[in-house]
Design an enzyme around this catalytic site. Structure first.
Site, short mmCIF file in Angstrom:
data_model
loop_
_atom_site.label_atom_id
_atom_site.label_comp_id
_atom_site.label_asym_id
_atom_site.label_seq_id
_atom_site.Cartn_x
_atom_site.Cartn_y
_atom_site.Cartn_z
N HIS A 115 -0.27 11.29 15.89
CA HIS A 115 -0.86 10.59 14.75
C HIS A 115 0.14 9.58 14.20
O HIS A 115 1.31 9.90 13.97
CB HIS A 115 -1.22 11.61 13.65
CG HIS A 115 -1.68 11.00 12.38
ND1 HIS A 115 -2.95 10.49 12.22
CD2 HIS A 115 -1.04 10.82 11.20
CE1 HIS A 115 -3.07 10.02 10.99
NE2 HIS A 115 -1.93 10.21 10.34
N ASP A 140 -6.02 -10.67 4.33
CA ASP A 140 -5.34 -11.95 4.52
C ASP A 140 -4.34 -11.89 5.68
O ASP A 140 -3.17 -12.24 5.53
CB ASP A 140 -4.64 -12.39 3.22
CG ASP A 140 -4.25 -13.86 3.26
OD1 ASP A 140 -4.91 -14.63 3.97
OD2 ASP A 140 -3.25 -14.21 2.60
N HIS A 153 -3.63 5.02 9.88
CA HIS A 153 -5.02 4.56 9.91
C HIS A 153 -5.05 3.03 9.95
O HIS A 153 -4.09 2.38 9.52
CB HIS A 153 -5.79 5.05 8.69
CG HIS A 153 -6.02 6.52 8.70
ND1 HIS A 153 -5.09 7.42 8.22
CD2 HIS A 153 -7.06 7.26 9.15
CE1 HIS A 153 -5.55 8.65 8.37
NE2 HIS A 153 -6.75 8.58 8.92
N CYS A 192 -1.98 0.86 8.63
CA CYS A 192 -1.19 1.55 7.62
C CYS A 192 -0.54 2.75 8.33
O CYS A 192 -1.19 3.75 8.60
CB CYS A 192 -2.14 1.98 6.52
SG CYS A 192 -1.36 2.58 5.05
N CYS A 219 0.82 -1.22 0.00
CA CYS A 219 0.00 0.00 0.00
C CYS A 219 0.85 1.26 0.00
O CYS A 219 0.33 2.36 -0.18
CB CYS A 219 -0.93 0.01 1.21
SG CYS A 219 -0.10 0.26 2.79
N ARG A 272 -5.40 -4.03 8.65
CA ARG A 272 -4.14 -3.47 8.14
C ARG A 272 -3.95 -2.12 8.80
O ARG A 272 -4.67 -1.17 8.55
CB ARG A 272 -4.17 -3.31 6.63
CG ARG A 272 -2.93 -2.60 6.09
CD ARG A 272 -2.89 -2.58 4.57
NE ARG A 272 -4.10 -2.13 3.93
CZ ARG A 272 -4.32 -0.89 3.49
NH1 ARG A 272 -3.40 0.05 3.63
NH2 ARG A 272 -5.45 -0.58 2.90
#
Length: 135
Positions: A103, A114, A106, A122, A66, A120
Site C-alpha cells: 500500500h 491544477d 490513494h 497522495c 494535503c 493527486r
C-alpha cells in the site's frame, strides 16, 4: 495478481518496522504533516520502501498542502496498481506498488488539483525512500 516480489507476511514483518508494516502491508496511513517527504524538494526518484521499485520522480511532485507527499503521475503506469477502496464510508482509489503489492496511498482526480493530469497521488512518506539524483 502475481507480483515479482512475493513474501510471506512473516517475512514482511521481519523486514519492515512495525510502522512500515502497518502502512505498507495493512493499508494504514501516517498522520498528516508528519512524514519525512511531505515538504521535501530534493531532486531524485522515490522508490517503494518494501521492494525498491522506482515509483515516482521528484519533478512530478507538487505542494498540495494535503499533509502527505503528492505527485501528479507515477514514473510509469505499470509501476502502480489501482484498487477500489470502499472503507471509511466512501469510495476511493487505493494505489499499491505494482512490484510487491504494498500500500502506498490513494489517488484523487478532479480539475481543482491544477496538475497536468488533474490527479493527486497522495502517498505516505513511510511507503517511500528517496534516492537523490547524482550531482
Amino acid at each position: 495478481m502475481g507480483y515479482q516480489v512475493e513474501k510471506s507476511e512473516e517475512e514482511w514483518r521481519e523486514q519492515l518496522s512495525p510502522a512500515e508494516y502497518n502502512v505498507l502491508r495493512q493499508a494504514g496511513t501516517e498522520r498528516p504533516f508528519t512524514g519525512e517527504y511531505t515538504d521535501t524538494k530534493t531532486v531524485g526518484v522515490y522508490k517503494c520502501r518494501a521492494c525498491g521499485s522506482e515509483l515516482f520522480r521528484s519533478d512530478n511532485k507538487f505542494d498540495s498542502h494535503c499533509g502527505w507527499p503528492s505527485f501528479y503521475t507515477p514514473l510509469a503506469e505499470d509501476r502502480v496498481e489501482y484498487i477500489v477502496d470502499k472503507t471509511l464510508g466512501m469510495t476511493r482509489t487505493e494505489v499499491r506498488c505494482g512490484n510487491c503489492g504494498s500500500h502506498l496511498g490513494h489517488v484523487f482526480e478532479g480539475e481543482g488539483y491544477d496538475t497536468p493530469t488533474d490527479q493527486r497521488y497522495c502517498i505516505n512518506s513511510i511507503s517511500l525512500t528517496l534516492e537523490p539524483a547524482e550531482e
